[in-house]
Each structure stands twice: as C-alpha cells, then as structure tokens.
Design a protein around this motif. Structure first.
Motif, PDB file in Angstrom:
ATOM      1  N   ALA A  60       0.261  -0.969   0.468  1.00 35.87           N
ATOM      2  CA  ALA A  60      -0.362   0.244   0.037  1.00 35.87           C
ATOM      3  C   ALA A  60       0.492   1.102   0.219  1.00 35.87           C
ATOM      4  O   ALA A  60       0.052   1.970   0.174  1.00 35.87           O
ATOM      5  CB  ALA A  60      -0.696   0.260   1.539  1.00 35.87           C
ATOM      6  N   THR A  61       2.188   1.024   0.126  1.00 37.70           N
ATOM      7  CA  THR A  61       2.714   2.772   0.421  1.00 37.70           C
ATOM      8  C   THR A  61       3.973   2.037  -1.662  1.00 37.70           C
ATOM      9  O   THR A  61       4.248   1.128  -1.518  1.00 37.70           O
ATOM     10  CB  THR A  61       4.195   2.381   1.097  1.00 37.70           C
ATOM     11  OG1 THR A  61       3.665   1.557   2.729  1.00 37.70           O
ATOM     12  CG2 THR A  61       5.267   3.603   0.860  1.00 37.70           C
ATOM     13  N   SER A  62       3.435   3.935  -2.199  1.00 40.78           N
ATOM     14  CA  SER A  62       4.426   3.560  -3.072  1.00 40.78           C
ATOM     15  C   SER A  62       5.769   4.695  -2.983  1.00 40.78           C
ATOM     16  O   SER A  62       6.012   5.045  -1.941  1.00 40.78           O
ATOM     17  CB  SER A  62       3.426   4.742  -3.938  1.00 40.78           C
ATOM     18  OG  SER A  62       3.765   5.661  -3.765  1.00 40.78           O
ATOM     19  N   ILE A  63       7.099   4.529  -3.543  1.00 42.69           N
ATOM     20  CA  ILE A  63       8.124   5.186  -3.548  1.00 42.69           C
ATOM     21  C   ILE A  63       7.607   6.827  -3.560  1.00 42.69           C
ATOM     22  O   ILE A  63       8.631   7.429  -2.672  1.00 42.69           O
ATOM     23  CB  ILE A  63       8.806   4.063  -5.005  1.00 42.69           C
ATOM     24  CG1 ILE A  63      10.461   5.249  -4.741  1.00 42.69           C
ATOM     25  CG2 ILE A  63       8.810   5.441  -6.228  1.00 42.69           C
ATOM     26  CD1 ILE A  63      11.016   4.306  -3.553  1.00 42.69           C
ATOM     27  N   ARG A  64       6.706   7.539  -4.428  1.00 41.83           N
ATOM     28  CA  ARG A  64       6.432   8.453  -3.880  1.00 41.83           C
ATOM     29  C   ARG A  64       5.755   8.989  -2.445  1.00 41.83           C
ATOM     30  O   ARG A  64       6.513   9.680  -1.939  1.00 41.83           O
ATOM     31  CB  ARG A  64       5.682   8.833  -5.240  1.00 41.83           C
ATOM     32  CG  ARG A  64       4.982  10.839  -5.390  1.00 41.83           C
ATOM     33  CD  ARG A  64       4.093  10.912  -6.317  1.00 41.83           C
ATOM     34  NE  ARG A  64       4.873  10.650  -7.885  1.00 41.83           N
ATOM     35  CZ  ARG A  64       5.641  10.853  -8.019  1.00 41.83           C
ATOM     36  NH1 ARG A  64       6.014  12.655  -7.853  1.00 41.83           N
ATOM     37  NH2 ARG A  64       6.391  11.204  -9.474  1.00 41.83           N
ATOM     38  N   GLU A  65       5.728   7.954  -2.357  1.00 45.09           N
ATOM     39  CA  GLU A  65       4.538   8.227  -0.425  1.00 45.09           C
ATOM     40  C   GLU A  65       6.314   7.873   0.377  1.00 45.09           C
ATOM     41  O   GLU A  65       6.400   8.443   0.992  1.00 45.09           O
ATOM     42  CB  GLU A  65       3.989   7.229  -0.454  1.00 45.09           C
ATOM     43  CG  GLU A  65       2.737   7.404  -1.002  1.00 45.09           C
ATOM     44  CD  GLU A  65       1.741   6.719  -1.075  1.00 45.09           C
ATOM     45  OE1 GLU A  65       0.243   6.885  -0.635  1.00 45.09           O
ATOM     46  OE2 GLU A  65       1.958   5.312  -0.837  1.00 45.09           O
ATOM     47  N   LEU A  66       6.434   6.742   0.130  1.00 47.32           N
ATOM     48  CA  LEU A  66       7.887   6.656   0.581  1.00 47.32           C
ATOM     49  C   LEU A  66       8.870   7.417   0.702  1.00 47.32           C
ATOM     50  O   LEU A  66       9.305   8.303   1.993  1.00 47.32           O
ATOM     51  CB  LEU A  66       8.562   5.452   0.549  1.00 47.32           C
ATOM     52  CG  LEU A  66       7.968   4.238   0.584  1.00 47.32           C
ATOM     53  CD1 LEU A  66       8.742   3.159  -0.009  1.00 47.32           C
ATOM     54  CD2 LEU A  66       7.871   3.781   2.495  1.00 47.32           C
ATOM     55  N   ALA A  67       9.041   8.068   0.001  1.00 45.52           N
ATOM     56  CA  ALA A  67      10.200   9.472  -0.205  1.00 45.52           C
ATOM     57  C   ALA A  67       9.251  10.834   0.403  1.00 45.52           C
ATOM     58  O   ALA A  67       9.793  11.473   1.412  1.00 45.52           O
ATOM     59  CB  ALA A  67      10.597  10.073  -1.409  1.00 45.52           C
ATOM     60  N   LYS A  68       8.435  10.858   0.463  1.00 42.58           N
ATOM     61  CA  LYS A  68       6.913  11.883   1.110  1.00 42.58           C
ATOM     62  C   LYS A  68       7.630  12.078   2.094  1.00 42.58           C
ATOM     63  O   LYS A  68       7.391  13.347   3.159  1.00 42.58           O
ATOM     64  CB  LYS A  68       6.250  11.736   0.817  1.00 42.58           C
ATOM     65  CG  LYS A  68       5.085  13.478   0.882  1.00 42.58           C
ATOM     66  CD  LYS A  68       4.007  12.733   0.696  1.00 42.58           C
ATOM     67  CE  LYS A  68       3.022  15.052   1.234  1.00 42.58           C
ATOM     68  NZ  LYS A  68       1.219  14.751   0.019  1.00 42.58           N
ATOM     69  N   HIS A  69       6.997  10.606   2.886  1.00 49.55           N
ATOM     70  CA  HIS A  69       6.917  10.670   4.858  1.00 49.55           C
ATOM     71  C   HIS A  69       8.978  10.738   5.159  1.00 49.55           C
ATOM     72  O   HIS A  69       8.458  11.309   5.916  1.00 49.55           O
ATOM     73  CB  HIS A  69       6.723   9.298   4.093  1.00 49.55           C
ATOM     74  CG  HIS A  69       6.717   9.029   6.065  1.00 49.55           C
ATOM     75  ND1 HIS A  69       5.878   9.045   7.201  1.00 49.55           N
ATOM     76  CD2 HIS A  69       7.198   7.443   6.804  1.00 49.55           C
ATOM     77  CE1 HIS A  69       5.915   8.314   8.182  1.00 49.55           C
ATOM     78  NE2 HIS A  69       6.610   7.720   8.626  1.00 49.55           N
ATOM     79  N   ALA A  70       9.783  10.545   4.464  1.00 48.22           N
ATOM     80  CA  ALA A  70      11.384  10.747   4.860  1.00 48.22           C
ATOM     81  C   ALA A  70      11.960  12.161   4.597  1.00 48.22           C
ATOM     82  O   ALA A  70      12.009  12.817   4.713  1.00 48.22           O
ATOM     83  CB  ALA A  70      11.815  10.023   3.767  1.00 48.22           C
ATOM     84  N   LYS A  71      10.507  13.286   3.972  1.00 48.23           N
ATOM     85  CA  LYS A  71      10.870  14.713   3.126  1.00 48.23           C
ATOM     86  C   LYS A  71      12.052  14.674   2.587  1.00 48.23           C
ATOM     87  O   LYS A  71      13.255  15.328   3.387  1.00 48.23           O
ATOM     88  CB  LYS A  71      10.739  15.452   4.911  1.00 48.23           C
ATOM     89  CG  LYS A  71       9.793  15.628   5.438  1.00 48.23           C
ATOM     90  CD  LYS A  71      10.091  15.991   6.805  1.00 48.23           C
ATOM     91  CE  LYS A  71       8.770  16.593   7.558  1.00 48.23           C
ATOM     92  NZ  LYS A  71       8.356  15.013   8.464  1.00 48.23           N
ATOM     93  N   ALA A  72      12.037  14.224   1.879  1.00 51.60           N
ATOM     94  CA  ALA A  72      12.752  13.733   0.903  1.00 51.60           C
ATOM     95  C   ALA A  72      12.384  13.884  -0.706  1.00 51.60           C
ATOM     96  O   ALA A  72      11.494  12.904  -1.469  1.00 51.60           O
ATOM     97  CB  ALA A  72      13.541  12.037   0.748  1.00 51.60           C
ATOM     98  N   PRO A  73      13.194  14.521  -1.874  1.00 50.58           N
ATOM     99  CA  PRO A  73      12.553  14.587  -3.042  1.00 50.58           C
ATOM    100  C   PRO A  73      13.298  13.470  -3.476  1.00 50.58           C
ATOM    101  O   PRO A  73      13.652  12.193  -3.114  1.00 50.58           O
ATOM    102  CB  PRO A  73      13.829  15.618  -3.190  1.00 50.58           C
ATOM    103  CG  PRO A  73      15.007  15.995  -2.574  1.00 50.58           C
ATOM    104  CD  PRO A  73      14.868  15.454  -1.458  1.00 50.58           C
ATOM    105  N   LEU A  74      12.408  12.830  -4.489  1.00 48.12           N
ATOM    106  CA  LEU A  74      11.755  11.761  -5.458  1.00 48.12           C
ATOM    107  C   LEU A  74      13.554  11.565  -5.975  1.00 48.12           C
ATOM    108  O   LEU A  74      13.120  10.374  -5.835  1.00 48.12           O
ATOM    109  CB  LEU A  74      10.340  11.863  -6.283  1.00 48.12           C
ATOM    110  CG  LEU A  74      10.265  10.441  -6.932  1.00 48.12           C
ATOM    111  CD1 LEU A  74      10.417   9.608  -5.959  1.00 48.12           C
ATOM    112  CD2 LEU A  74       9.318  10.524  -7.779  1.00 48.12           C
TER     113      LEU A  74
END
Length: 196
Positions: A27-41
C-alpha cells in the motif's frame, strides 16, 4: 561549511521503515516513501536506483539491525532483560504512534509474495526474524538451556511479541502485549530454572 539540504540515505531508509510499519509494503509507493522521509523523489531514486524494491529491502534490514543492536546490548544481562527490552521497544513504537505503527519486518512478512519470485524484502524479513531468534537462543544457552529448547523458546518469544503487536494495533490496547509479556517471562524463567 553549510549543511546539505539533501536528506541522508539513512534518513530515507529509516523513513521507509516507519512508513512500511504503518501502511505495509504493497500500500506504499516510492513517491509516498520519499514524501514520508521528507526527501525529493529524485534523491530517493539516486540512492535507490532499483526503486521501491531496493528501498523496502534496505528498510527491513535497517529495522532488523536496529532491533538486533538493542537485543545484543540488553541480552548481556540475560534473556529476561532481553525480553523486557524487546517488549519495551515495540510498546514504545505502538503507543507513540497511537496504534498506527507496528513492526515493518512483520508488515512485509504478511504480504503475499509473487508465486514465481520471492521478493528481497521478504528474504530480509526472514533474516531479521532469524537474527532475533538466534540472539535470544544464544542468551538462553548461555544460561544452560539445551539447544533445542532454547531455539523453541526464542521462536516463541519472537512470534508471541510480533503477534501481540498486531493484536494491540487491532484492539487499540496494550493488553495483548501485557498478557504475552507475563507468559513469556514465565516461560523464560522456567527454562532457565530447569537448566540450573
């Protein structure tokens, strides 16, 4: 020297482990993982060119190693101390997240893998569980518990705690972990006493 605004690789991995512990892997995309880590994609793909698969695997390894580090330190005082540390770690995570987060290793483990390929994150989860069991079993053997019994008690501890974490989240109560803690404490005490 000015501090870089680019997030560190480890921060992205830690953020991914946290996100997986909350939502699971599928249920987690790479985009969401990056956003959660406050990191640019772009930074995320720079550090993890293989994408979500690579990041998820490293997130599970990160979580597994973090737990191992705590266990290794606390098990110096014996298996009961290791159990208390293991329980305390998960209790803190579940309560601090208001029952939204659990164990990322478990989260990856319960998702159905493709039939023709075992995902590397699932293999990393198996390695994490085995590592925790091995440390607990070694601590029990150091107290004289026979090898097979030590392995069984260690597997019971990991399975019991991981299952209790899931139950706590579902019930929004720490009662399952409290009940499991009492039983596992008694099992460890009995195993050590019988070996003396």
């Amino acid at each position: 020297m000015a501090e870089s605004s680019t997030p560190s690789r480890e921060r992205i991995v830690a953020g991914a482990a946290d996100m997986i512990s909350r939502r699971g892997l599928n249920a987690t995309s790479i985009r969401e993982l990056a956003k959660h880590a406050k990191a640019p994609l772009g930074s995320t793909y720079h550090y993890f060119p293989e994408g979500k698969r690579q990041l998820a695997t490293e997130a599970v390894r990160y979580a597994g190693t973090a737990v191992e580090r705590i266990l290794r330190k606390e098990l110096d005082a014996g298996p009961a101390a290791g159990l208390r540390a293991f329980l305390g770690l998960w209790r803190d995570i579940v309560v601090r997240s208001d029952y939204r987060a659990g164990c990322p290793v478990l989260a990856v483990s319960v998702e159905e893998p493709p039939i023709d390929d075992t995902p590397p994150a699932l293999l990393a989860a198996a390695e994490a569980f085995e590592g925790w069991e091995r440390l607990l079993a070694e601590a029990l053997r150091d107290r004289g518990v026979e090898r097979e019994q030590a392995a069984g008690v260690a597997a019971l501890v990991v399975a019991g705690v991981e299952g209790a974490i899931a139950m706590c989240r579902a019930k929004r109560s720490m009662r399952p972990l409290d009940l499991v803690e009492r039983q596992l404490t008694a099992v460890i005490a009995d195993a050590v006493a019988a070996a003396e």
